[in-house]
Design an enzyme around this catalytic site. Structure first.
Site, PDB file in Angstrom:
ATOM      1  N   SER A  12       0.839  -1.196   0.000  1.00  0.00           N
ATOM      2  CA  SER A  12       0.000   0.000   0.000  1.00  0.00           C
ATOM      3  C   SER A  12       0.874   1.245   0.000  1.00  0.00           C
ATOM      4  O   SER A  12       1.625   1.508   0.946  1.00  0.00           O
ATOM      5  CB  SER A  12      -0.911   0.003   1.232  1.00  0.00           C
ATOM      6  OG  SER A  12      -1.595   1.236   1.296  1.00  0.00           O
ATOM      7  N   HIS A  37      -1.466  -1.132  -4.155  1.00  0.00           N
ATOM      8  CA  HIS A  37      -2.714  -0.647  -3.571  1.00  0.00           C
ATOM      9  C   HIS A  37      -2.611   0.873  -3.405  1.00  0.00           C
ATOM     10  O   HIS A  37      -1.654   1.378  -2.827  1.00  0.00           O
ATOM     11  CB  HIS A  37      -2.909  -1.347  -2.231  1.00  0.00           C
ATOM     12  CG  HIS A  37      -4.220  -1.077  -1.575  1.00  0.00           C
ATOM     13  ND1 HIS A  37      -5.385  -1.727  -1.916  1.00  0.00           N
ATOM     14  CD2 HIS A  37      -4.553  -0.231  -0.569  1.00  0.00           C
ATOM     15  CE1 HIS A  37      -6.372  -1.295  -1.146  1.00  0.00           C
ATOM     16  NE2 HIS A  37      -5.890  -0.376  -0.326  1.00  0.00           N
ATOM     17  N   ASP A  39      -4.540   4.202  -2.077  1.00  0.00           N
ATOM     18  CA  ASP A  39      -5.620   4.655  -1.189  1.00  0.00           C
ATOM     19  C   ASP A  39      -6.037   6.088  -1.478  1.00  0.00           C
ATOM     20  O   ASP A  39      -5.224   7.006  -1.384  1.00  0.00           O
ATOM     21  CB  ASP A  39      -5.149   4.567   0.268  1.00  0.00           C
ATOM     22  CG  ASP A  39      -5.079   3.137   0.752  1.00  0.00           C
ATOM     23  OD1 ASP A  39      -6.097   2.431   0.667  1.00  0.00           O
ATOM     24  OD2 ASP A  39      -3.994   2.719   1.204  1.00  0.00           O
ATOM     25  N   MET A  41      -8.528   9.124  -0.301  1.00  0.00           N
ATOM     26  CA  MET A  41      -9.359   9.577   0.836  1.00  0.00           C
ATOM     27  C   MET A  41      -9.779  11.024   0.605  1.00  0.00           C
ATOM     28  O   MET A  41      -8.974  11.824   0.125  1.00  0.00           O
ATOM     29  CB  MET A  41      -8.548   9.493   2.135  1.00  0.00           C
ATOM     30  CG  MET A  41      -7.984   8.124   2.427  1.00  0.00           C
ATOM     31  SD  MET A  41      -7.007   8.171   3.949  1.00  0.00           S
ATOM     32  CE  MET A  41      -6.367   6.489   3.974  1.00  0.00           C
ATOM     33  N   HIS A  70      -8.396   2.082  -4.180  1.00  0.00           N
ATOM     34  CA  HIS A  70      -9.332   1.908  -3.061  1.00  0.00           C
ATOM     35  C   HIS A  70      -9.938   3.277  -2.757  1.00  0.00           C
ATOM     36  O   HIS A  70      -9.289   4.135  -2.153  1.00  0.00           O
ATOM     37  CB  HIS A  70      -8.546   1.339  -1.862  1.00  0.00           C
ATOM     38  CG  HIS A  70      -9.351   1.202  -0.609  1.00  0.00           C
ATOM     39  ND1 HIS A  70      -8.772   0.957   0.617  1.00  0.00           N
ATOM     40  CD2 HIS A  70     -10.697   1.274  -0.383  1.00  0.00           C
ATOM     41  CE1 HIS A  70      -9.717   0.885   1.543  1.00  0.00           C
ATOM     42  NE2 HIS A  70     -10.892   1.084   0.965  1.00  0.00           N
ATOM     43  N   MET A  72     -11.940   5.667  -0.823  1.00  0.00           N
ATOM     44  CA  MET A  72     -12.589   5.953   0.465  1.00  0.00           C
ATOM     45  C   MET A  72     -13.171   7.352   0.355  1.00  0.00           C
ATOM     46  O   MET A  72     -12.700   8.302   1.002  1.00  0.00           O
ATOM     47  CB  MET A  72     -11.561   5.837   1.598  1.00  0.00           C
ATOM     48  CG  MET A  72     -11.158   4.394   1.869  1.00  0.00           C
ATOM     49  SD  MET A  72      -9.635   4.253   2.830  1.00  0.00           S
ATOM     50  CE  MET A  72      -8.442   4.341   1.506  1.00  0.00           C
ATOM     51  N   MET A 141     -12.332  -4.739   5.143  1.00  0.00           N
ATOM     52  CA  MET A 141     -11.465  -3.849   5.929  1.00  0.00           C
ATOM     53  C   MET A 141     -11.236  -4.478   7.306  1.00  0.00           C
ATOM     54  O   MET A 141     -12.194  -4.852   7.990  1.00  0.00           O
ATOM     55  CB  MET A 141     -12.109  -2.468   6.120  1.00  0.00           C
ATOM     56  CG  MET A 141     -12.130  -1.588   4.882  1.00  0.00           C
ATOM     57  SD  MET A 141     -10.556  -1.360   4.039  1.00  0.00           S
ATOM     58  CE  MET A 141      -9.552  -0.586   5.300  1.00  0.00           C
ATOM     59  N   GLY A 146      -8.888   5.063   6.948  1.00  0.00           N
ATOM     60  CA  GLY A 146      -8.496   6.455   7.132  1.00  0.00           C
ATOM     61  C   GLY A 146      -7.013   6.621   7.425  1.00  0.00           C
ATOM     62  O   GLY A 146      -6.426   7.640   7.094  1.00  0.00           O
ATOM     63  N   PHE A 147      -6.429   5.594   8.018  1.00  0.00           N
ATOM     64  CA  PHE A 147      -5.026   5.722   8.421  1.00  0.00           C
ATOM     65  C   PHE A 147      -4.299   4.388   8.292  1.00  0.00           C
ATOM     66  O   PHE A 147      -4.910   3.336   8.509  1.00  0.00           O
ATOM     67  CB  PHE A 147      -4.928   6.188   9.882  1.00  0.00           C
ATOM     68  CG  PHE A 147      -5.649   7.485  10.117  1.00  0.00           C
ATOM     69  CD1 PHE A 147      -5.004   8.696   9.879  1.00  0.00           C
ATOM     70  CD2 PHE A 147      -6.976   7.492  10.531  1.00  0.00           C
ATOM     71  CE1 PHE A 147      -5.690   9.898  10.061  1.00  0.00           C
ATOM     72  CE2 PHE A 147      -7.666   8.684  10.710  1.00  0.00           C
ATOM     73  CZ  PHE A 147      -7.023   9.896  10.487  1.00  0.00           C
ATOM     74  N   GLY A 149      -1.104   1.906   9.689  1.00  0.00           N
ATOM     75  CA  GLY A 149      -0.465   1.636  10.976  1.00  0.00           C
ATOM     76  C   GLY A 149      -1.405   1.306  12.123  1.00  0.00           C
ATOM     77  O   GLY A 149      -0.997   1.354  13.280  1.00  0.00           O
ATOM     78  N   ASP A 179      -7.492  -5.670   4.126  1.00  0.00           N
ATOM     79  CA  ASP A 179      -6.722  -4.419   4.179  1.00  0.00           C
ATOM     80  C   ASP A 179      -6.767  -3.834   5.591  1.00  0.00           C
ATOM     81  O   ASP A 179      -7.842  -3.549   6.114  1.00  0.00           O
ATOM     82  CB  ASP A 179      -7.347  -3.434   3.173  1.00  0.00           C
ATOM     83  CG  ASP A 179      -6.626  -2.097   3.073  1.00  0.00           C
ATOM     84  OD1 ASP A 179      -5.519  -1.961   3.617  1.00  0.00           O
ATOM     85  OD2 ASP A 179      -7.196  -1.190   2.429  1.00  0.00           O
ATOM     86  N   GLY A 180      -5.556  -3.642   6.158  1.00  0.00           N
ATOM     87  CA  GLY A 180      -5.441  -2.974   7.454  1.00  0.00           C
ATOM     88  C   GLY A 180      -4.842  -3.866   8.517  1.00  0.00           C
ATOM     89  O   GLY A 180      -5.399  -4.913   8.838  1.00  0.00           O
ATOM     90  N   GLY A 181      -3.689  -3.465   9.026  1.00  0.00           N
ATOM     91  CA  GLY A 181      -3.059  -4.218  10.108  1.00  0.00           C
ATOM     92  C   GLY A 181      -2.562  -5.598   9.694  1.00  0.00           C
ATOM     93  O   GLY A 181      -2.434  -6.489  10.526  1.00  0.00           O
ATOM     94  N   GLY A 201       0.751  -1.994   4.111  1.00  0.00           N
ATOM     95  CA  GLY A 201       1.409  -0.701   4.017  1.00  0.00           C
ATOM     96  C   GLY A 201       2.613  -0.637   4.931  1.00  0.00           C
ATOM     97  O   GLY A 201       3.766  -0.759   4.503  1.00  0.00           O
TER      98      GLY A 201
HETATM   99  C1  DX5 Z   1      -6.359   2.367   5.495  1.00  0.00           C
HETATM  100  C2  DX5 Z   1      -5.952   1.997   4.096  1.00  0.00           C
HETATM  101  C3  DX5 Z   1      -4.924   0.934   4.028  1.00  0.00           C
HETATM  102  C4  DX5 Z   1      -3.613   1.273   4.672  1.00  0.00           C
HETATM  103  C5  DX5 Z   1      -3.155   0.004   5.323  1.00  0.00           C
HETATM  104  O1  DX5 Z   1      -7.484   3.128   5.485  1.00  0.00           O
HETATM  105  O2  DX5 Z   1      -7.080   1.556   3.357  1.00  0.00           O
HETATM  106  O3  DX5 Z   1      -4.711   0.478   2.691  1.00  0.00           O
HETATM  107  O4  DX5 Z   1      -2.611   1.730   3.805  1.00  0.00           O
HETATM  108  O5  DX5 Z   1      -2.063   0.288   6.092  1.00  0.00           O
HETATM  109  P1  DX5 Z   1      -1.423  -0.739   7.120  1.00  0.00           P
HETATM  110  O6  DX5 Z   1      -0.967  -1.932   6.302  1.00  0.00           O
HETATM  111  O7  DX5 Z   1      -0.310   0.045   7.710  1.00  0.00           O
HETATM  112  O8  DX5 Z   1      -2.480  -1.109   8.098  1.00  0.00           O
HETATM  113 ZN    ZN Z   2      -6.672   0.586   1.392  1.00  0.00          ZN
END
Ligand code: DX5
Ligand code: ZN
Length: 229
Positions: A12, A37, A39, A41, A70, A72, A141, A146-147, A149, A179-181, A201
């Site tokens: 990402s 990927h 993102d 926003m 993606h 958002m 998700m 939104g973020f 990490g 996606d996420g964590g 990411g």
């Molecule tokens: C969050 C994004 C993710 C983000 C994942 O809203 O959609 O794609 O980059 O980041 P990590 O892998 O750090 O959770």
């Molecule tokens: Zn994403």
């Protein structure tokens, strides 16, 4: 186990050094990453603003990786054509972001781009019942978007399993994405639950060696298929 889709680790870009996008992307492309990927926003659908159409258009010239956009954003229907023309290979829209999900997915397919639908942690798989035969990807998700990490929300596992069961029961062809964590500690279990595309990411781009981190994740994912981990 026979898989419908090849396992993909999708770095990402959000977590990369955005002052050096081309060189960051080159690192993971040379390591063999098949998809990037991206993102988007808007500061409304999610409480953050990231990248948009002009960045994607420039990025398109810098890589031949497939780009997973993606979105958002609110009113995604107003931006499908722009993201398709900028070079997205896949466009993913949130179920929660539009009251005309079916129409938006049709718009994406009309642009000859793969169509994906995304659900937030608070949205059940059941909300997608009417579109599962019309999408190339379902993205679960595993954080509130939104973020980067953030910590993985374990409820995603049950949704991935549910999607995997629905897919085999009704012969759907969608790819399951998460996606996420996502990190080294949960890759294997996510693959075994049925995830095909794992977005990462922080784990990749915040590591001192993104290419090595990508390869490590990919190897763990492949080993999970052969039950080595
Ligand atoms: C969050 C994004 C993710 C983000 C994942 O809203 O959609 O794609 O980059 O980041 P990590 O892998 O750090 O959770
Ligand atoms: Zn994403």
């Amino acid at each position: 186990m026979k898989r419908l889709h090849p396992i993909e680790i999708a770095p990402s870009l959000l977590a990369a050094d955005l002052a050096n996008i081309a060189s960051e992307v080159r690192k993971v492309e040379q390591a063999g990453a098949p998809v990037l990927h991206f993102d988007v926003m808007d500061g409304h659908f999610v409480p953050n603003i990231s990248m948009g159409v002009p960045v994607l258009a420039s990025l398109r010239k810098a890589t031949s990786m497939a780009v997973d956009a993606h979105l958002m954003i609110e009113r995604p229907e107003e931006y499908i054509e722009a993201f398709a023309k900028a070079g997205a290979d896949r466009i993913l829209v949130h179920q929660e972001a539009t009251v005309h999900l079916d129409r938006v997915l049709a718009q994406i397919r009309e642009m000859k781009v793969e169509a994906g639908v995304v659900i937030n942690p608070g949205t059940p798989v059941a909300a997608l019942g009417e579109v599962l035969d019309k999408v190339d990807t379902v993205l679960v998700m595993s954080v509130n978007p939104g973020f980067g990490g953030q910590s993985f929300i374990p409820g995603a596992f049950a949704k991935i399993r549910e999607l995997s069961e629905l897919r085999s029961r009704y012969n759907y062809a969608f790819r399951i994405e998460v996606d996420g964590g996502v990190g080294l500690e949960n890759v294997a279990e996510l693959v075994r639950a049925g995830a095909d595309t794992l977005v990462a990411g922080t784990t990749i781009f915040r590591s001192p060696d993104p290419a090595a981190a990508f390869r490590q994740m990919r190897d763990l994912a492949h080993d999970a298929l052969t039950q080595k981990v």
